[in-house]
Design a protein around this motif. Structure first.
Motif, short mmCIF file in Angstrom:
data_model
loop_
_atom_site.label_atom_id
_atom_site.label_comp_id
_atom_site.label_asym_id
_atom_site.label_seq_id
_atom_site.Cartn_x
_atom_site.Cartn_y
_atom_site.Cartn_z
N LYS A 1 1.04 -1.09 0.01
CA LYS A 1 0.05 -0.07 0.02
C LYS A 1 0.79 1.31 -0.01
O LYS A 1 2.04 1.38 0.70
N ASP A 2 0.37 2.20 -0.64
CA ASP A 2 0.97 3.82 -0.77
C ASP A 2 0.66 4.34 0.46
O ASP A 2 -0.39 5.14 0.59
N GLY A 3 1.34 4.25 1.60
CA GLY A 3 1.12 4.84 2.91
C GLY A 3 1.00 6.37 3.16
O GLY A 3 0.27 7.15 3.68
N ARG B 1 3.34 5.68 -5.13
CA ARG B 1 4.41 4.78 -5.25
C ARG B 1 4.10 3.98 -4.03
O ARG B 1 4.16 4.51 -3.05
N ARG B 2 4.37 2.65 -4.10
CA ARG B 2 4.34 1.76 -2.89
C ARG B 2 5.78 1.36 -2.74
O ARG B 2 6.35 0.78 -3.43
N ASP B 3 6.49 2.29 -1.93
CA ASP B 3 7.96 1.93 -1.69
C ASP B 3 8.23 1.29 -0.23
O ASP B 3 8.36 2.00 0.61
N ILE B 4 8.25 0.12 -0.37
CA ILE B 4 8.50 -0.88 0.91
C ILE B 4 10.09 -0.80 1.05
O ILE B 4 10.53 -1.56 2.08
N PRO C 1 6.09 5.08 6.04
CA PRO C 1 4.57 4.97 6.10
C PRO C 1 3.99 3.70 4.87
O PRO C 1 2.87 3.09 5.19
N ASP C 2 5.01 3.78 3.77
CA ASP C 2 4.37 2.83 2.99
C ASP C 2 4.74 1.31 3.76
O ASP C 2 3.81 0.40 3.42
N VAL C 3 5.78 1.14 4.46
CA VAL C 3 6.08 -0.17 5.07
C VAL C 3 5.17 -0.56 5.89
O VAL C 3 4.55 -1.59 6.15
CA LIG Z 1 4.28 5.90 -1.12
#
Ligand SMILES: [Ca+2]
Length: 437
Positions: A241-243, A248-251, A256-258
């Motif tokens: 998820k894009d937190g 972008r979903r940047d894990i 926040p994305d993580v």
């Molecule tokens: Ca993001």
């Protein structure tokens, strides 16, 4: 993804020792997987006493093998590239395959099986260490607002999100430095889990195509688990998820994305907001350990089961587990424990996440003692046990040296038939007794 941490330590060791004795070093890595630092020291000693002659021969052989492997790997990759193109991967994403390499070490790690089955208490000592707890408190304090926001959004407590982060990647300090594309290309080419790895390699290319991460930044463990959350590409596609809302979903880089991705994964796995993972319990004398089904907490209470501290929580559906047998701690676990198991299907893993989250919140840890005097069975001994159970009509499936659900089920039946406590826990004395019958 438990032995990522071990593998990381070993990786730097391998680089330090060049390529002289990779197999010796790898076996040392495996022994550190059982919690022994002695294995590492032994391996270093062996490297130092290795004569230069042996070293030269082995290096030469290694180079020859590498050349052969590399040639057929490139042929495999060319075929894969054609298939990927026909499945709609753009030529821009396919150009990322130019830098993909066959990594011998990944195949060695994938094929390696540690000699000993690590006891759960040993695993928990490392996974939920004082340092891990202290760092979890610090990380929660640092990212409290984000964690609480994700708790609000997905119904998963902040301390559970942080605990998963701690167990998966040591709060992002250790998520691996392998190219995910090279990892899955190597595993797909090697063939042991070819279909799985090929599917994941295609998913990885689709993610690169989406523009959420570049091929160079797509890194993780040797087994292909990526970023802080250790998602494989197909999990990323389904659950990330894009937190922070940047599109972008940047894990790999966005906390926040993580946190959003981890919380969303657990929510999708059936997390029940407001329920605890479970509780440590005491069992009544004569408890029937063959009850592996789910019951409500009031049904369990009627059998005389009590919480070690306070009252039993309310569960419509809960299991009673004894991960180290009747002589160790007992737990009543609800649906949220099962949600954690969806992240990684090992009781030791789920219990590590659960107890780390409790420790981060200063809730009491496990009160009953583990049977630390029990000597763990070797893999060969587990195979022997499985063969003995099969020979006596307790079908446990192929003797693979792994204590899975089928083996524990057959073991319980054997124990019950022999008048032993049917807790499904394999000990040296149990192996002795089955040898004698
Ligand atoms: Ca993001």
């Amino acid at each position: 993804m438990r032995y990522i941490h071990v593998q990381q330590a070993c990786r730097s060791m391998l680089i330090g020792a060049t390529l002289v004795l990779p197999l010796t070093l790898l076996s040392a890595c495996a022994s550190s997987n059982t919690g022994s630092s002695l294995g590492t020291a032994d391996a270093n000693a062996q490297v130092q006493t290795n004569t230069s002659n042996e070293a030269t021969q082995q290096t030469a052989q290694h180079t020859q093998n590498d050349t052969n492997s590399e040639k057929s790997f490139q042929e495999w990759l060319a075929n894969f590239r054609r298939d990927a193109a026909s499945e709609g991967i753009s030529s821009q994403a396919l150009s990322a395959l130019d830098n993909v390499r066959y990594i011998e070490r990944i195949v060695e790690l994938d094929r390696h099986q540690p000699e000993f089955v690590r006891p759960i208490w040993d695993y928990l000592d490392g996974a939920v260490s004082r340092t891990r707890i202290a760092n979890g408190k610090a990380r929660l304090a640092e990212h409290r607002q984000t964690a609480l926001e994700m708790q609000q959004r997905y119904g998963v407590p902040a301390e559970i999100i942080v605990a998963i982060w701690g167990i998966e990647s040591d709060y992002g300090r250790n998520f691996g430095n392998f190219s995910t594309l090279s990892a899955f290309a190597t595993l797909a080419y090697d063939g042991r889990r070819a279909n799985f790895a090929r599917t994941e390699l295609l998913a990885a290319l689709r993610i690169i195509d989406s523009g959420e991460i570049t091929a160079d930044e797509m890194i993780g463990s040797w087994a292909g688990a990526m970023g802080h959350t250790q998602f494989i590409p197909s999990s990323f596609e389904s659950f990330a998820k894009d937190g922070d809302g940047d599109g972008r979903r940047d894990i790999w880089g966005s906390i926040p994305d993580v946190m959003a991705s981890t919380a969303n994964y657990l929510a999708e796995a059936g997390w029940q907001a407001g329920e605890p993972w479970g509780v440590e319990v005491t069992l009544p004398a004569g408890f029937d350990f063959t009850q592996t089904d789910r019951r409500s907490s009031s049904e369990w209470a009627n059998q005389g089961i009590k919480a070690v501290q306070g009252n039993l929580p309310h569960f419509d559906s809960a299991r009673v587990i004894v991960p180290a047998g009747a002589q160790g701690p007992a737990f009543m676990v609800g649906p949220n424990f099962n949600a954690i198991l969806r992240y990684n299907n090992a009781t030791s893993y789920a219990l590590a996440v659960a107890t780390l989250s409790d420790a981060i919140m200063d809730r009491p840890g496990i009160q009953q003692s583990w049977p630390r005097d029990q000597v763990p069975l070797t893999r060969a001994q587990v195979r022997e046990l499985q063969e003995a159970l099969n020979a006596r009509g307790y079908s446990v499936g192929a003797a693979d040296g792994i204590m899975g659900p089928n083996t524990r089920h057959g073991l319980r039946a054997f124990q019950r038939a022999q008048g032993l406590v049917p807790d499904g826990f394999a000990t040296q004395s149990l192996l002795e007794s089955i040898r004698g019958r």
